[in-house]
Design an enzyme around this catalytic site. Structure first.
Site, PDB file in Angstrom:
ATOM      1  N   HIS A 172       1.861   2.088  -3.509  1.00  0.00           N
ATOM      2  CA  HIS A 172       0.902   2.890  -4.281  1.00  0.00           C
ATOM      3  C   HIS A 172       1.031   4.368  -3.928  1.00  0.00           C
ATOM      4  O   HIS A 172       1.015   5.241  -4.797  1.00  0.00           O
ATOM      5  CB  HIS A 172      -0.521   2.420  -4.000  1.00  0.00           C
ATOM      6  CG  HIS A 172      -0.865   1.105  -4.616  1.00  0.00           C
ATOM      7  ND1 HIS A 172      -0.564   0.780  -5.916  1.00  0.00           N
ATOM      8  CD2 HIS A 172      -1.492   0.000  -4.097  1.00  0.00           C
ATOM      9  CE1 HIS A 172      -0.990  -0.438  -6.188  1.00  0.00           C
ATOM     10  NE2 HIS A 172      -1.548  -0.950  -5.090  1.00  0.00           N
ATOM     11  N   GLU A 196       0.831  -1.216   0.000  1.00  0.00           N
ATOM     12  CA  GLU A 196       0.000   0.000   0.000  1.00  0.00           C
ATOM     13  C   GLU A 196       0.861   1.260   0.000  1.00  0.00           C
ATOM     14  O   GLU A 196       0.538   2.251  -0.651  1.00  0.00           O
ATOM     15  CB  GLU A 196      -0.936   0.001   1.211  1.00  0.00           C
ATOM     16  CG  GLU A 196      -1.951  -1.131   1.224  1.00  0.00           C
ATOM     17  CD  GLU A 196      -2.748  -1.234  -0.052  1.00  0.00           C
ATOM     18  OE1 GLU A 196      -2.984  -0.201  -0.713  1.00  0.00           O
ATOM     19  OE2 GLU A 196      -3.121  -2.365  -0.430  1.00  0.00           O
ATOM     20  N   HIS A 226       0.248  -1.351 -10.197  1.00  0.00           N
ATOM     21  CA  HIS A 226       0.433  -2.796 -10.156  1.00  0.00           C
ATOM     22  C   HIS A 226       1.332  -3.224 -11.320  1.00  0.00           C
ATOM     23  O   HIS A 226       1.162  -2.751 -12.454  1.00  0.00           O
ATOM     24  CB  HIS A 226      -0.908  -3.518 -10.241  1.00  0.00           C
ATOM     25  CG  HIS A 226      -1.695  -3.446  -8.965  1.00  0.00           C
ATOM     26  ND1 HIS A 226      -3.050  -3.199  -8.934  1.00  0.00           N
ATOM     27  CD2 HIS A 226      -1.308  -3.577  -7.673  1.00  0.00           C
ATOM     28  CE1 HIS A 226      -3.458  -3.197  -7.674  1.00  0.00           C
ATOM     29  NE2 HIS A 226      -2.422  -3.418  -6.900  1.00  0.00           N
ATOM     30  N   TYR A 255       0.306  -9.013  -8.518  1.00  0.00           N
ATOM     31  CA  TYR A 255      -0.708  -9.894  -7.946  1.00  0.00           C
ATOM     32  C   TYR A 255      -0.208 -11.346  -7.944  1.00  0.00           C
ATOM     33  O   TYR A 255       0.652 -11.732  -8.731  1.00  0.00           O
ATOM     34  CB  TYR A 255      -1.994  -9.826  -8.770  1.00  0.00           C
ATOM     35  CG  TYR A 255      -2.947  -8.726  -8.364  1.00  0.00           C
ATOM     36  CD1 TYR A 255      -2.633  -7.836  -7.354  1.00  0.00           C
ATOM     37  CD2 TYR A 255      -4.180  -8.600  -9.007  1.00  0.00           C
ATOM     38  CE1 TYR A 255      -3.517  -6.830  -6.987  1.00  0.00           C
ATOM     39  CE2 TYR A 255      -5.079  -7.595  -8.655  1.00  0.00           C
ATOM     40  CZ  TYR A 255      -4.733  -6.713  -7.636  1.00  0.00           C
ATOM     41  OH  TYR A 255      -5.610  -5.728  -7.273  1.00  0.00           O
TER      42      TYR A 255
END
Length: 913
Positions: free
Chosen positions: A65, A62, A71, A120
């Protein structure tokens, strides 16, 4: 944040409201784990760390970001490296796999990074954990990838961040207590190691031995930056051994610059150039920034080498709230350490100290590891206290504007140490504008008004109105107290305070002849509606609570410890009863003079007094002196066998033996007698076994036993039990044999300090037992709620939690409130009670047993009636998440889960905080 700082030049700076209009803060939003991308520019910018998000890798993700990272799997070249299996994606979550447009990405991009912490996992947002949504392609044989890893920044993450933030090409962050810094030019031209020109001890630039190409690049560049961080209250000392740089006026060309802080606006301590040796530079804060510029290395200017060390303690000018930690916190502190903080607040202020965590080596006199606090700036100032062990010290406030804090550790046991907040406090009561009509009471960070006995505080919080109660002068005669309107029902919403004042060296005894107050007090419950609280008021105005009473049962006779007895009566807005009548009598307090001649404790009784001894001592025949008993047993094991001295032979005459049982919090001792033979008497006044529900004979009595019949099993209400065997000079018997075992359940008292209890006594080393049935009652003060947080949870799973389960409820007005029945391996949510009590039941069957659970609990402010959270004003979901980056929510399957957010509108990463 330290993980990002340790591997990049990014620095998280504490916000200064005058300098930083835009800043980040951690909170909880409905989106779970989510963050804006880059700098939002609208002031306070949230990073949501929701339920199950408080994991190391997820928080790093986080922060990524916020720093400006998209991503990794959203890159426009991703189809060359991975396949997105759209048929396996959970319905409604397809947008998480959209590709970024070229204008949304800063160039140049580094090679695709499967190991990035921003990537991911292979089953993210999958319909099933067994179906992959991402499949890597083109992976060379033997190459290991960690798709979706949440353990650390990858090498690509580090390089990308340093490029994005235009970091100096060499340097590093130090977070240890000592180290060595050597400029790359100094190494290349002056130091020759055993590995062909580069020494083995190359910690200056922060690269490992295999990074030869990067070292050579460092040697060619002209600037580096090193950052050293310590804990608050510590200082950094830089020992500059040698420096050789081009000399220029004011060192404007090549230089070594040292700042007292962590960023480019921190104060400059020194800017040095030319030839310098043996310089010592010390910060006033806990951070240091070192900037190095050398554009003339090719002309033979070698740079510098230096060592540094972090020293704990120091002088703190307290102009705002800040914190101090023990060295190396939250890891174990180091041996043979001494840290001294001298804290000074502005004039007319005091220093307040509040410990948040505290764990030091325990000793009765705190002679090994300890924290010592004094009211002043010297080691001989007035001692406030010396603390050790694991019990959090109380909030502490100085009388002056200075505080002396000393931490000492020896060379044996090391613990986690402490973290504490230093706060500015002003005694507002010293100033006439506090506005209190009667009494001003200084509190930590504020103040509150109070009223004299017989008055009650008005709604404005400052004025006092004549009401029931008052100061009762008992120096001349005895008397009677009545509840308001007696014998008629007392009024609703009433607060009455009486103070019965006896002559010096006397005590007040109060006996009730009538008592009828709404409510019923059970063994573990509180009087929640109307009640009478009785205190003994001490000479320093402290109130020592005697008891809280309600219902229709006459309270026992009570007496003050000194010469003032205080009664506080409260009624709510519902049912009224007839109230109470209490008769008070004044009696000479023999204990007030020379402790009544008692060596240890003196307890005043009506018309007389009684001496008693501390644990481990027995009262001598003269009923005043105490002698140490040799027959004493401190028992901390969870089960065992015990017997009286000389069993099965006759026990000795004139002995006093005690057994102090103590088990882990959240459990209680059950004692079962298997053989019992003690001299018999109808009232057990000769030889007897007495059992107390607590840590000493001052606790409530569970039973007094003698004769030849085995008592029933005895169970304590909490985690301590005290048993005494007392014999006289007469008959002797064989005594007793008993077993004890630690059982789960019992009464737990919630305070404003966090405590932890476990599902079973051997939690962590053994699974819980089968066929368990445990009840816990966790209770706080009447005006507080109970908060529980699950630290670990692993209970046999079934769809309806029918086999093994933990059920959390609380008693309501009409029926119980059920917070939930839980099983499986997923931690339940944080639970806050609406009343002052939570009830927990843990039940297991005869089949599987797992690790169990650990639960922390504490007393907190009651929740709002609607149960909502105090968020900033936002538009309804999902619109308020516009500009927020949809990210992960932790689940049992992986670190990824359902995200409740629409696709974000991305800000370009060039706009960064």
């Amino acid at each position: 944040m330290r993980h990002w700082e340790n591997f990049t030049c990014i620095k998280f700076v504490e916000r200064d409201a005058k300098l930083h209009a835009n800043y980040i803060y951690f909170t909880v939003k409905n989106c779970g784990c989510c963050s804006f991308l880059g700098k939002n520019g609208n002031g306070r910018q949230p990073i949501s760390i929701g339920r199950n998000c408080e994991k190391f890798g997820i928080i790093i993700h986080e922060l990524g970001h916020t720093i400006g990272f998209h991503h990794e799997h959203a890159r426009d070249d991703r189809d060359k490296h991975i396949i997105i299996n759209k048929a396996n994606i959970m319905r409604g979550q397809e947008y998480n796999f959209d590709v970024l447009s070229p204008e949304e990405v800063d160039l140049p991009l580094l090679p695709y990074d499967y190991n990035s912490i921003m990537h991911y996992a292979k089953n993210s947002f999958s319909k099933s954990s067994y179906l992959d949504t991402i499949t890597p392609i083109g992976i060379p044989s033997g190459v290991h990838i960690e798709l979706g890893q949440r353990r650390r920044l990858s090498r690509g993450d580090i390089v990308q961040a340093n490029l994005l933030y235009k970091c100096a090409p060499c340097g590093r962050t130090f977070q240890q207590n000592s180290g060595r810094i050597i400029s790359p030019h100094f190494l290349q031209t002056d130091v020759v190691g055993s590995n062909g020109g580069v020494p083995n001890d190359f910690e200056g630039s922060g690269y490992s031995d295999e990074d030869e190409d990067k070292r050579q690049l460092d040697a060619a560049v002209g600037s580096c930056e090193w950052r050293i961080t310590a804990t608050n209250g510590e200082r950094i000392i830089l020992y500059l051994q040698q420096l050789h740089l081009l000399a220029s006026p004011n060192c404007t060309q090549d230089y070594l610059e040292i700042r007292d802080g962590y960023w480019h606006r921190s104060p400059v301590m020194r800017r040095i150039c030319g030839n310098v040796t043996d310089q010592k530079i010390t910060t006033k804060t806990s951070r240091m920034l070192i900037n190095y510029v050398n554009h003339n290395a090719a002309r033979g200017y070698r740079g510098f080498k230096a060592n540094f060390e972090v020293v704990c303690g120091g002088d703190i000018l307290l102009d705002k709230d800040q914190s101090i930690d023990s060295p190396n916190y939250p890891l174990e502190y180091m041996p043979d350490k001494e840290c001294i903080w001298r804290v000074t607040a502005p004039e007319h202020h005091q220093v307040a100290l509040k410990f948040q965590t505290f764990e030091l080596e325990k000793h009765d006199s705190c002679i090994y590891d300890f924290v010592e606090i004094r009211d002043g700036s010297r080691n001989d100032s007035r001692l406030i206290g010396r603390f050790c062990g694991e019990k959090i010290p109380p909030n502490i406030k100085s009388r002056t504007n200075q505080m002396y804090i000393k931490f000492v550790s020896d060379n044996s046991v090391q613990k986690l140490g402490f973290s504490a907040a230093l706060m500015l406090d002003m005694d507002e009561c010293k100033f006439k504008d506090h506005g209190c009509q009667h009494i001003c009471i200084n509190t930590l960070g504020s103040y509150q008004c109070g009223c004299h006995a017989g008055y009650e505080l008005q709604a404005n919080g400052k004025s006092c109105e004549d009401a029931c109660g008052g100061i009762v002068d008992a120096t001349k005669s005895n008397g009677t107290l009545y509840s308001p309107s007696y014998p008629e029902p007392y009024p609703n919403a009433k607060e009455c305070v009486w103070e019965v004042v006896a002559p010096p060296n006397h005590a007040v005894f109060l006996r009730f002849t009538h008592f009828d107050v709404e409510g019923t007090k059970f063994q573990y419950s509180k009087c929640n509606y109307d009640y009478l609280v009785i205190y003994s008021k001490m000479r320093d105005n402290r109130l020592k609570k005697i008891g809280t009473y309600c219902g229709r049962e006459l309270p026992p006779m009570v007496n003050s410890e000194q010469n003032v007895l205080r009664l506080e009566f409260y009624s709510d807005r519902t049912v009224q009863r007839s109230g109470f009548v209490g008769q008070f009598v004044i009696d000479a307090d023999e204990c007030a003079v020379n402790n009544g001649g008692c060596q240890h404790r003196c307890r005043n009784t009506f018309g007389s007094y009684k001496c008693s001894c501390r644990n481990g001592y027995t009262l001598s025949e003269n009923s005043h002196n105490c002698t140490e008993t040799k027959c004493k047993f401190e028992i901390t094991s969870s089960y065992g066998l015990l017997h009286s001295p000389n069993y099965p032979g006759d026990y000795p005459r004139n002995i006093y033996c005690y057994w102090h049982f103590q088990t882990v919090l959240g459990h209680r001792i059950q004692l079962t007698f298997h053989d019992f033979d003690v001299e018999n008497h109808q009232e057990c006044i000769y030889d007897y076994v007495a059992i107390y529900d607590g840590r000493s004979e001052n606790s409530s009595t569970l039973g007094l036993y003698c004769g030849g019949r085995e008592p029933y099993a005895v169970t304590a209400s909490s985690n301590e039990m005290f048993m005494v065997l007392k014999t006289d000079a007469g008959l002797q018997r064989k005594g007793f044999k008993a077993t004890f075992v630690s059982e789960c359940g019992g009464y737990l008292r919630a305070t404003n300090h966090t405590q932890v209890f476990y599902s079973h006594p051997r939690y962590g080393s053994r699974p819980y037992k089968r066929n368990m049935y445990c009840d816990w009652r966790i209770q706080s003060d009447p005006e507080s709620s109970v908060k529980i947080k699950f630290l670990h949870f692993e209970v046999e799973y079934s769809e309806r939690c029918d086999y093994d389960f933990l059920e959390v409820t609380e008693e309501g007005y009409a029926m119980n409130t059920i917070h939930g029945r839980f099983c499986g391996k997923r931690k339940p949510p944080i639970i806050i009670s609406y009343s002052d009590t939570l009830l927990l039941r843990f039940q297991t069957d005869e089949s599987n047993s797992l690790r169990g659970f650990a639960i922390s609990f504490m007393a907190v402010e009651p929740p709002d009636d609607d149960g909502g959270e105090d968020f900033e004003t936002v538009t309804p979901f999902p619109g308020y998440l516009k500009n927020m980056y949809a990210s992960e929510t932790a689940s049992d399957v992986s670190d990824l889960g359902t995200v409740v957010a629409q696709r974000a509108h991305f800000l370009p990463p060039s706009k960064l905080v």
